[in-house]
Design a protein around this motif. Structure first.
Motif, PDB file in Angstrom:
ATOM      1  N   PRO A 164       6.046  25.334  -1.228  1.00  0.00           N
ATOM      2  CA  PRO A 164       5.648  23.962  -1.558  1.00  0.00           C
ATOM      3  C   PRO A 164       6.788  23.111  -2.099  1.00  0.00           C
ATOM      4  O   PRO A 164       6.841  21.900  -1.823  1.00  0.00           O
ATOM      5  N   ALA A 165       7.698  23.710  -2.847  1.00  0.00           N
ATOM      6  CA  ALA A 165       8.828  22.937  -3.381  1.00  0.00           C
ATOM      7  C   ALA A 165       9.698  22.412  -2.255  1.00  0.00           C
ATOM      8  O   ALA A 165      10.160  21.259  -2.289  1.00  0.00           O
ATOM      9  N   ALA A 166       9.937  23.233  -1.250  1.00  0.00           N
ATOM     10  CA  ALA A 166      10.725  22.790  -0.098  1.00  0.00           C
ATOM     11  C   ALA A 166      10.003  21.683   0.653  1.00  0.00           C
ATOM     12  O   ALA A 166      10.626  20.726   1.128  1.00  0.00           O
ATOM     13  N   GLN A 167       8.677  21.801   0.747  1.00  0.00           N
ATOM     14  CA  GLN A 167       7.904  20.752   1.414  1.00  0.00           C
ATOM     15  C   GLN A 167       7.997  19.446   0.639  1.00  0.00           C
ATOM     16  O   GLN A 167       8.130  18.361   1.227  1.00  0.00           O
ATOM     17  N   ALA A 168       7.945  19.528  -0.688  1.00  0.00           N
ATOM     18  CA  ALA A 168       8.075  18.330  -1.520  1.00  0.00           C
ATOM     19  C   ALA A 168       9.437  17.684  -1.320  1.00  0.00           C
ATOM     20  O   ALA A 168       9.543  16.448  -1.234  1.00  0.00           O
ATOM     21  N   LYS A 169      10.476  18.491  -1.253  1.00  0.00           N
ATOM     22  CA  LYS A 169      11.825  17.954  -1.014  1.00  0.00           C
ATOM     23  C   LYS A 169      11.897  17.245   0.328  1.00  0.00           C
ATOM     24  O   LYS A 169      12.535  16.196   0.469  1.00  0.00           O
ATOM     25  N   SER A 170      11.225  17.813   1.322  1.00  0.00           N
ATOM     26  CA  SER A 170      11.213  17.188   2.649  1.00  0.00           C
ATOM     27  C   SER A 170      10.543  15.816   2.588  1.00  0.00           C
ATOM     28  O   SER A 170      11.059  14.837   3.139  1.00  0.00           O
ATOM     29  N   PHE A 171       9.426  15.735   1.889  1.00  0.00           N
ATOM     30  CA  PHE A 171       8.747  14.447   1.752  1.00  0.00           C
ATOM     31  C   PHE A 171       9.622  13.450   0.996  1.00  0.00           C
ATOM     32  O   PHE A 171       9.679  12.267   1.346  1.00  0.00           O
ATOM     33  N   MET A 213       0.844  -1.196   0.000  1.00  0.00           N
ATOM     34  CA  MET A 213       0.000   0.000   0.000  1.00  0.00           C
ATOM     35  C   MET A 213       0.880   1.247   0.000  1.00  0.00           C
ATOM     36  O   MET A 213       1.797   1.354   0.807  1.00  0.00           O
ATOM     37  N   ILE A 214       0.581   2.169  -0.913  1.00  0.00           N
ATOM     38  CA  ILE A 214       1.391   3.383  -1.052  1.00  0.00           C
ATOM     39  C   ILE A 214       0.846   4.486  -0.152  1.00  0.00           C
ATOM     40  O   ILE A 214      -0.367   4.712  -0.094  1.00  0.00           O
ATOM     41  N   LEU A 215       1.738   5.163   0.539  1.00  0.00           N
ATOM     42  CA  LEU A 215       1.362   6.316   1.354  1.00  0.00           C
ATOM     43  C   LEU A 215       1.693   7.587   0.578  1.00  0.00           C
ATOM     44  O   LEU A 215       2.847   7.827   0.227  1.00  0.00           O
ATOM     45  N   TYR A 216       0.667   8.370   0.287  1.00  0.00           N
ATOM     46  CA  TYR A 216       0.817   9.601  -0.482  1.00  0.00           C
ATOM     47  C   TYR A 216       0.779  10.810   0.447  1.00  0.00           C
ATOM     48  O   TYR A 216      -0.292  11.141   0.980  1.00  0.00           O
ATOM     49  N   PRO A 217       1.886  11.509   0.653  1.00  0.00           N
ATOM     50  CA  PRO A 217       1.822  12.755   1.403  1.00  0.00           C
ATOM     51  C   PRO A 217       1.139  13.813   0.545  1.00  0.00           C
ATOM     52  O   PRO A 217       1.357  13.866  -0.673  1.00  0.00           O
ATOM     53  N   ALA A 218       0.303  14.631   1.165  1.00  0.00           N
ATOM     54  CA  ALA A 218      -0.494  15.597   0.412  1.00  0.00           C
ATOM     55  C   ALA A 218       0.059  17.010   0.540  1.00  0.00           C
ATOM     56  O   ALA A 218       0.406  17.457   1.639  1.00  0.00           O
ATOM     57  N   ILE A 219       0.116  17.677  -0.591  1.00  0.00           N
ATOM     58  CA  ILE A 219       0.395  19.112  -0.614  1.00  0.00           C
ATOM     59  C   ILE A 219      -0.805  19.784  -1.275  1.00  0.00           C
ATOM     60  O   ILE A 219      -1.033  19.640  -2.474  1.00  0.00           O
ATOM     61  N   ASP A 220      -1.596  20.469  -0.466  1.00  0.00           N
ATOM     62  CA  ASP A 220      -2.744  21.211  -0.972  1.00  0.00           C
ATOM     63  C   ASP A 220      -2.338  22.664  -1.138  1.00  0.00           C
ATOM     64  O   ASP A 220      -1.858  23.299  -0.179  1.00  0.00           O
ATOM     65  N   LEU A 221      -2.538  23.196  -2.330  1.00  0.00           N
ATOM     66  CA  LEU A 221      -2.058  24.535  -2.670  1.00  0.00           C
ATOM     67  C   LEU A 221      -3.182  25.566  -2.643  1.00  0.00           C
ATOM     68  O   LEU A 221      -4.202  25.416  -3.336  1.00  0.00           O
ATOM     69  N   LYS A 222      -2.994  26.602  -1.842  1.00  0.00           N
ATOM     70  CA  LYS A 222      -3.915  27.731  -1.796  1.00  0.00           C
ATOM     71  C   LYS A 222      -3.101  29.017  -1.807  1.00  0.00           C
ATOM     72  O   LYS A 222      -2.254  29.219  -0.936  1.00  0.00           O
ATOM     73  N   ASP A 223      -3.328  29.827  -2.814  1.00  0.00           N
ATOM     74  CA  ASP A 223      -2.605  31.097  -2.950  1.00  0.00           C
ATOM     75  C   ASP A 223      -1.091  30.885  -2.904  1.00  0.00           C
ATOM     76  O   ASP A 223      -0.357  31.683  -2.302  1.00  0.00           O
ATOM     77  N   GLY A 224      -0.624  29.803  -3.520  1.00  0.00           N
ATOM     78  CA  GLY A 224       0.801  29.538  -3.625  1.00  0.00           C
ATOM     79  C   GLY A 224       1.431  28.875  -2.423  1.00  0.00           C
ATOM     80  O   GLY A 224       2.615  28.543  -2.459  1.00  0.00           O
ATOM     81  N   ALA A 225       0.674  28.674  -1.359  1.00  0.00           N
ATOM     82  CA  ALA A 225       1.222  28.084  -0.136  1.00  0.00           C
ATOM     83  C   ALA A 225       0.686  26.679   0.073  1.00  0.00           C
ATOM     84  O   ALA A 225      -0.327  26.277  -0.496  1.00  0.00           O
ATOM     85  N   CYS A 226       1.377  25.935   0.911  1.00  0.00           N
ATOM     86  CA  CYS A 226       0.985  24.576   1.270  1.00  0.00           C
ATOM     87  C   CYS A 226       0.100  24.657   2.513  1.00  0.00           C
ATOM     88  O   CYS A 226       0.548  25.084   3.574  1.00  0.00           O
ATOM     89  N   VAL A 227      -1.174  24.264   2.358  1.00  0.00           N
ATOM     90  CA  VAL A 227      -2.138  24.428   3.442  1.00  0.00           C
ATOM     91  C   VAL A 227      -2.871  23.122   3.701  1.00  0.00           C
ATOM     92  O   VAL A 227      -2.785  22.172   2.925  1.00  0.00           O
TER      93      VAL A 227
END
Length: 255
Positions: A32-39, A1-15
């Motif tokens: 959001p790009a930094a958050q993606a790198k963290s994931f 089973m794959i675990l998908y971390p979510a990045i929801d974008l609102k006004d350019g930010a991860c919310v």
């Protein structure tokens, strides 16, 4: 089973939202790009992206943020929100999105979903966001008269790579996953199902893992990863382990 971390974008930010309410947005990262790198550094295999503004407006709004994420990580990305026509689908796939998620348009124009599946095999998922069993559209602002299972069954022979099922009343509320509804949907379909909405603890993941045999191929997690309620390494180890117990009958296809 794959675990998908979510990045929801609102006004350019991860919310993260609570039950889809835009005014109840909590900003977790303005990059959001930094958050993606963290994931990516934590070992996740996929990334789940949603253009929240786009879902409400019916067109891509956070394109710059999405492109920033695509340029920051090598992991495959699935994207939903505001994708309502074949041109937008093709554009995102050409930009590097691995899989698009079609929600509102799946209710309004099922044939477009079928055509997208024919043109882009294996790269189209359908997002079914349900409120009290009925499908919500336009960023969850409106509830249709279509039942979640009925909509899913329309695409059984279309070549959809996955059904992403969200219980809106659970989403962001940290109240646990609607495991019964998700498992029932997965069992009724041959299309793999990805669970979403309400994951708040390792216990939620453990319960989903127990019903993996119904056809649940993955789970999306947001707030619980951001606030530390779920440890990424522990969660990834749990979900990647061989399925134990349950029926050996139905299993979802790999996506």
């Amino acid at each position: 089973m794959i675990l998908y971390p979510a990045i929801d974008l609102k006004d350019g930010a991860c919310v993260r939202l609570v039950r889809g309410e835009m005014e109840q947005a909590t900003v977790f990262n303005t990059d959001p790009a930094a958050q993606a790198k963290s994931f990516a550094s934590q070992g996740f295999e996929w990334l789940h992206l949603v253009d929240l503004n786009g879902a409400f407006e019916g067109r891509p709004v956070n394109a710059a943020a999405v492109e920033g994420v695509l340029g920051a990580v090598a992991m495959p990305v699935q994207l939903g929100g505001g994708i309502r026509d074949l041109k937008t689908i093709e554009d995102w796939l050409n930009r590097g999105v691995r899989r698009v998620i079609l929600g509102t348009i799946a209710v309004r124009d099922p044939e477009l979903v079928r055509e997208a599946c024919r043109r882009f095999p294996g790269r189209v998922a359908v997002g079914i966001d349900a409120r009290d069993g009925f499908v919500a559209v336009e960023g969850w602002a409106k509830t249709s008269t279509v039942k979640a299972l009925d909509l899913a069954l329309r695409f059984e022979d279309a070549g959809v790579s996955a059904i992403i099922y969200t219980d809106i009343n659970r989403d962001g509320a940290m109240g646990g996953v609607n495991v019964e509804a998700t498992a029932d949907l997965a069992f009724a379909l041959t299309t793999p199902v990805i669970a979403s909405g309400g994951v708040s603890s390792m216990a939620d993941l453990e319960v989903l893992k127990e019903v993996e045999h119904t056809g649940i191929d993955g789970v999306i997690c947001g707030r619980a990863l951001y606030d530390g309620r779920i440890d990424p390494a522990e969660a990834l180890a749990l979900l990647s382990a061989p399925a134990g117990g349950g029926s050996a009958g139905k299993t979802g296809e790999g996506i």
